[in-house]
Scaffold this active site. Structure first.
Site, PDB file in Angstrom:
ATOM      1  N   ASN A 148       0.806  -1.228   0.000  1.00 16.46           N
ATOM      2  CA  ASN A 148       0.000   0.000   0.000  1.00 16.46           C
ATOM      3  C   ASN A 148       0.840   1.280   0.000  1.00 16.46           C
ATOM      4  OD1 ASN A 148       0.740  -0.735   2.667  1.00 16.46           O
ATOM      5  ND2 ASN A 148      -0.903   0.504   3.527  1.00 16.46           N
ATOM      6  N   GLY A 224       1.632  -5.943   7.250  1.00 19.88           N
ATOM      7  CA  GLY A 224       0.709  -6.561   6.312  1.00 19.88           C
ATOM      8  C   GLY A 224      -0.543  -7.039   7.005  1.00 19.88           C
ATOM      9  N   THR A 228      -1.663 -13.175   7.844  1.00 19.14           N
ATOM     10  CA  THR A 228      -0.255 -13.472   7.587  1.00 19.14           C
ATOM     11  C   THR A 228       0.572 -13.257   8.840  1.00 19.14           C
ATOM     12  OG1 THR A 228      -0.548 -12.755   5.294  1.00 19.14           O
ATOM     13  CG2 THR A 228       1.703 -12.948   6.090  1.00 19.14           C
ATOM     14  N   GLU A 246       3.167  -5.220  12.344  1.00 19.78           N
ATOM     15  CA  GLU A 246       2.241  -4.102  12.195  1.00 19.78           C
ATOM     16  C   GLU A 246       1.171  -4.586  11.231  1.00 19.78           C
ATOM     17  OE1 GLU A 246      -0.041  -1.510  11.366  1.00 19.78           O
ATOM     18  OE2 GLU A 246       1.402  -0.865   9.856  1.00 19.78           O
ATOM     19  N   CYS A 280      -3.437   1.370   6.472  1.00 19.89           N
ATOM     20  CA  CYS A 280      -3.892   0.721   7.711  1.00 19.89           C
ATOM     21  C   CYS A 280      -4.461   1.718   8.696  1.00 19.89           C
ATOM     22  CB  CYS A 280      -2.750  -0.073   8.343  1.00 19.89           C
ATOM     23  SG  CYS A 280      -1.296   0.926   8.742  1.00 19.89           S
ATOM     24  N   GLU A 458       7.121   0.374  16.130  1.00 15.90           N
ATOM     25  CA  GLU A 458       8.126   0.908  15.222  1.00 15.90           C
ATOM     26  C   GLU A 458       8.285   2.390  15.514  1.00 15.90           C
ATOM     27  OE1 GLU A 458       7.994  -1.707  11.240  1.00 15.90           O
ATOM     28  OE2 GLU A 458       6.221  -0.440  11.491  1.00 15.90           O
TER      29      GLU A 458
END
Length: 477
Positions: A148, A224, A228, A246, A280, A458
């Site tokens: 994205n 992602g 996953t 994240e 996101c 992060e």
């Protein structure tokens, strides 16, 4: 355009010679191919990184600063070229891609300076002993980024890993690999030693899996989808790897009647539909205090109907193409599900076929009304230009609705009531709360979510800490 792997400072085809088609989402046409790598390419990348690590890990912080800052300068010098490549590869409007290239350069510049400032701690024990903390690079780490915000998020992971003295095996999304390959060339020109950064292209099930399960890659930073992320945890956990995840979001945007409405409406439209809703942090659930509900609804619909959807390279385009055909079909499927769940479509509600771009993946910005707060389309991440709008009567009610999903990434609160704003910020189960703003980011602050939105943080020193191992040394006096 043929996208190769970047291993040990060289561009290389996949060992198996296989390639994947690369599509331009705006047209739906194939415009290049991508190395379709496998575990053998990841093994080669690891070997190159492992050979480079002993030297890079002890490279003085000032030298790391110079190289990472030179990478930032390289990104800045190619900003327009990178932005055009990103727009063609991802489908986002060109003006937005240009803004994201600014952030990509800032990521390297910020962590270049962090390499100079990252310091250890010491603790004195009342004349008994002194404890000091050593922070050393982990070794070879894996960085896996999404489609994205391709270069923006790729650099957000790689820069702190390198600044902390690690070597990296990185995987960009197979949907958006072009700017990652260009970054490899920039790194070589900036003097980054061979093997310090290695970029391997291919599918998540092969390349991503190989990175995660490699026995000597000691940490994984992934951005992602939540599904996953759960899989990565199940593989990396038993191997005792450090993991930063994240993941998804289903973010509430809460508007009280006393809000600065002009700003709230303008920002809500932006936060809902920027990058086709493929961020996101986008606010996909809009909650409005009942006394202001009808006026806010009308204003939002009016603003959304003004948004130009189409050619990403056109200066007036606000909403570009969805990144891929599978994701396009997924988003359209959720719109149909919402209708089945009883939603009223206030605007949008389906695919668009702009003139000259009939084969592209376009969806009209969509506002849905009338869904229960716990309907699937209010609980599950759609990740497209689709939002719901719901009235509320009390702080307690909106807090319960906002916290009802499995996600907990971000929230936006619009009110002039200072106490209420702070109380809500404390009670919202989110990693980030913006009050009377959205996406206002200080790179020093921790970034991440709670619940199914991720693990770890992060940004700033949090990223530097993640990419280092800590050791306490106690010296008796």
């Amino acid at each position: 355009m043929n996208i190769l792997n970047y291993i040990n400072g060289e561009m290389k085809a996949a060992n198996n010679g296989s390639v994947l088609d690369n599509y331009n989402p705006a047209t739906g046409n194939v415009y290049g191919n991508i190395a379709n790598s496998d575990a053998s390419d990841v093994a080669d990348a690891y070997e190159a990184a492992a050979l480079a690590f002993p030297s890079w890990s002890i490279t003085p912080a000032e030298e790391r600063f110079k190289i990472l800052n030179a990478i930032a300068e390289g990104i800045d010098s190619l900003r327009d070229t990178l932005a055009l490549a990103e727009s063609n590869d991802q489908g986002k409007p060109l003006w937005l891609a240009k803004n994201e290239m600014i952030r990509a350069g800032q990521n390297f510049r910020f962590f270049a300076t962090a390499a100079m400032q990252f310091a250890s701690e010491s603790h004195a024990m009342e004349n008994k002993a002194i404890n000091y903390t050593l922070r050393t690079p982990i070794g070879v780490v894996g960085c896996i980024s999404p489609w994205n915000l391709p270069l923006y998020l790729f650099t957000w992971k790689i820069a702190p890993a390198l600044a902390a003295g690690n070597c990296v095996v990185a995987k960009p999304s197979e949907f958006t690999p072009v700017t990652a390959a260009m970054l490899g060339e920039i790194c070589s020109s900036a003097g980054l030693p061979n093997g310090v950064l290695n970029i391997v292209n291919g599918l998540g099930g092969s390349v991503g899996q190989a990175i995660v399960e490699h026995p000597k890659i000691k940490a994984i930073s992934f951005t992602g989808g939540t599904v996953t992320g759960k899989h990565i945890s199940s593989v990396a956990g038993p191997m005792f790897k450090k993991v930063s995840l994240e993941l998804g979001g289903k973010n509430p945007n809460i508007i009280f009647a006393d809000a600065d409405m002009d700003k709230a409406i303008k920002t809500t439209v932006n936060s809902s539909f920027m990058n086709q809703g493929e961020i996101c942090l986008c606010g996909s659930r809009v909650f409005v205090e009942r006394s202001a509900y009808e006026s806010v609804k009308s204003a939002l619909v009016a603003e959304v109907l003004k948004m130009k959807v189409g050619d990403p390279l056109h200066a007036e385009t606000r909403v570009g193409a969805i990144v891929s055909k599978p994701h396009y079909e997924k988003v359209l499927g959720y719109i149909e599900l919402a209708k089945e769940e009883g939603a009223t479509v206030l605007c949008g509600g389906g695919a668009l076929h702009p003139e000259g771009f009939e084969g592209g993946y376009y969806i009209a910005p969509t506002i849905l009304e009338g869904l229960p707060f716990d309907a699937r389309c209010n609980m599950e991440e759609i990740f497209g230009p689709v939002i719901t709008i719901t009235p509320f009567d009390s702080v307690e009610e909106v807090l319960a609705m906002a916290n009802a999903t499995e996600y907990g990434l971000a929230a936006t609160v619009w009110t002039q009531h200072l106490t209420r704003a702070h109380q809500l910020a404390a009670q919202l189960q989110m990693g980030i709360v913006w009050i009377n703003c959205w996406l206002l980011r200080d790179l020093r602050t921790p970034f991440g979510g709670v619940k199914s939105s991720g693990v770890g943080r992060e940004g700033g020193l949090e990223a530097m800490r993640f990419f280092t191992e800590v050791k306490n040394v106690c010296v008796a006096l």
